[in-house]
Motif scaffolding. Structure first.
Motif, mmCIF file in Angstrom:
data_model
loop_
_atom_site.group_PDB
_atom_site.id
_atom_site.type_symbol
_atom_site.label_atom_id
_atom_site.label_comp_id
_atom_site.label_asym_id
_atom_site.label_seq_id
_atom_site.Cartn_x
_atom_site.Cartn_y
_atom_site.Cartn_z
ATOM 1 N N LEU A 1 13.990 -26.220 -31.683
ATOM 2 C CA LEU A 1 12.841 -26.914 -31.972
ATOM 3 C C LEU A 1 12.851 -26.529 -33.888
ATOM 4 C CD1 LEU A 1 9.198 -26.881 -31.163
ATOM 5 C CD2 LEU A 1 10.008 -26.245 -33.290
ATOM 6 N N SER A 2 12.507 -27.713 -33.906
ATOM 7 C CA SER A 2 12.305 -26.864 -35.906
ATOM 8 C C SER A 2 11.201 -27.801 -36.864
ATOM 9 C CB SER A 2 12.874 -28.173 -37.151
ATOM 10 O OG SER A 2 13.551 -29.301 -36.571
ATOM 11 N N GLY A 3 10.315 -27.391 -37.214
ATOM 12 C CA GLY A 3 9.329 -27.861 -38.077
ATOM 13 C C GLY A 3 8.150 -27.330 -37.914
ATOM 14 N N GLY A 4 8.710 -26.227 -36.765
ATOM 15 C CA GLY A 4 7.252 -25.578 -36.230
ATOM 16 C C GLY A 4 7.602 -23.852 -35.682
ATOM 17 N N THR A 5 6.395 -23.322 -35.494
ATOM 18 C CA THR A 5 6.581 -22.150 -34.567
ATOM 19 C C THR A 5 7.291 -22.202 -33.403
ATOM 20 O OG1 THR A 5 4.907 -21.408 -36.151
ATOM 21 C CG2 THR A 5 5.613 -19.472 -34.794
ATOM 22 N N THR B 1 18.408 -23.292 -14.000
ATOM 23 C CA THR B 1 17.249 -22.505 -14.807
ATOM 24 C C THR B 1 17.202 -22.547 -16.408
ATOM 25 O OG1 THR B 1 18.749 -20.181 -13.208
ATOM 26 C CG2 THR B 1 17.801 -19.555 -15.159
ATOM 27 N N ILE B 2 16.711 -22.267 -16.534
ATOM 28 C CA ILE B 2 15.323 -22.611 -17.827
ATOM 29 C C ILE B 2 15.542 -21.548 -18.041
ATOM 30 C CG2 ILE B 2 12.856 -22.092 -16.959
ATOM 31 C CD1 ILE B 2 12.652 -24.970 -18.826
ATOM 32 N N SER B 3 16.117 -21.518 -19.669
ATOM 33 C CA SER B 3 15.568 -19.833 -20.358
ATOM 34 C C SER B 3 16.062 -20.171 -22.228
ATOM 35 C CB SER B 3 16.211 -19.106 -20.564
ATOM 36 O OG SER B 3 17.812 -19.944 -20.600
ATOM 37 N N ARG B 4 14.942 -19.719 -22.639
ATOM 38 C CA ARG B 4 14.663 -19.502 -23.968
ATOM 39 C C ARG B 4 15.090 -18.710 -25.139
ATOM 40 N NH1 ARG B 4 8.973 -21.250 -24.572
ATOM 41 N NH2 ARG B 4 9.412 -21.125 -26.653
ATOM 42 N N ASP B 5 15.609 -18.932 -25.857
ATOM 43 C CA ASP B 5 15.791 -17.355 -27.401
ATOM 44 C C ASP B 5 14.407 -18.293 -28.280
ATOM 45 O OD1 ASP B 5 16.749 -15.707 -29.011
ATOM 46 O OD2 ASP B 5 18.559 -16.352 -28.572
ATOM 47 N N ASN B 6 13.744 -17.498 -28.651
ATOM 48 C CA ASN B 6 12.733 -17.344 -29.591
ATOM 49 C C ASN B 6 13.370 -17.388 -30.803
ATOM 50 O OD1 ASN B 6 11.015 -18.590 -27.284
ATOM 51 N ND2 ASN B 6 9.183 -16.850 -27.764
ATOM 52 N N THR B 7 14.729 -16.347 -31.096
ATOM 53 C CA THR B 7 15.062 -16.146 -32.289
ATOM 54 C C THR B 7 16.231 -17.528 -32.648
ATOM 55 O OG1 THR B 7 17.204 -14.777 -30.826
ATOM 56 C CG2 THR B 7 15.137 -13.472 -31.596
ATOM 57 N N ASN C 1 14.972 -20.430 -31.880
ATOM 58 C CA ASN C 1 14.413 -21.608 -31.917
ATOM 59 C C ASN C 1 14.489 -22.558 -30.689
ATOM 60 O OD1 ASN C 1 12.554 -20.022 -33.154
ATOM 61 N ND2 ASN C 1 13.383 -21.763 -34.757
ATOM 62 N N THR C 2 15.347 -22.417 -29.191
ATOM 63 C CA THR C 2 16.027 -23.165 -28.527
ATOM 64 C C THR C 2 15.833 -22.751 -27.546
ATOM 65 O OG1 THR C 2 17.464 -22.929 -29.729
ATOM 66 C CG2 THR C 2 18.591 -23.801 -28.233
#
Length: 119
Positions: free
Chosen positions: A23-27, A68-74, A76-77
């Motif tokens: 994700l880009s252009g946002g938080t 499995t869904i996961s995310r890395d907020n550092t 943005n992915t």
């Protein structure tokens, strides 16, 4: 906000793939994230969702135990690890961002990435 998905490809049944969506252009941490898919001739369907901080995940029944869904907020992915792939998983996969949770009224869609599973 823009979402860029990647990682699709052609694999054989039983193989694994990992999709990524940046994700880009946002938080990024403002959004719950989801993966959807659309097979040829079919409606788009929900696959997996994750809340803003990764504490809660949920899946459609047909992928439970395999995806499995996961995310890395550092970074943005958001990721979708897909194991034991089946031919019926063949579809264009889309990532989505939603201000609410669970992911339902999607605010932003990414362009899809094609996953093809051969038998």
């Amino acid at each position: 906000v823009q979402l860029q998905a990647s990682g699709g490809g052609l694999v054989q049944a039983g193989d694994s793939l990992r999709l990524s969506c940046a994700l880009s252009g946002g938080t990024f941490s403002r959004y719950a994230m989801g993966w959807f898919r659309q097979a040829p001739g079919k409606e788009r369907e929900f696959v997996a969702g994750i809340d803003r901080y990764g504490g809660t995940t949920y899946y459609r029944d047909s992928v439970k135990g395999r995806f499995t869904i996961s995310r890395d907020n550092t970074k943005n992915t958001v990721y979708l690890q897909m194991n034991s792939l089946k031919p019926e998983d063949t579809a264009v996969y889309y990532c989505a961002a939603d201000n609410g949770f669970p992911v339902s009224a999607v605010d932003y869609w990414g362009k899809g990435t094609l996953v093809t599973v051969s038998s």
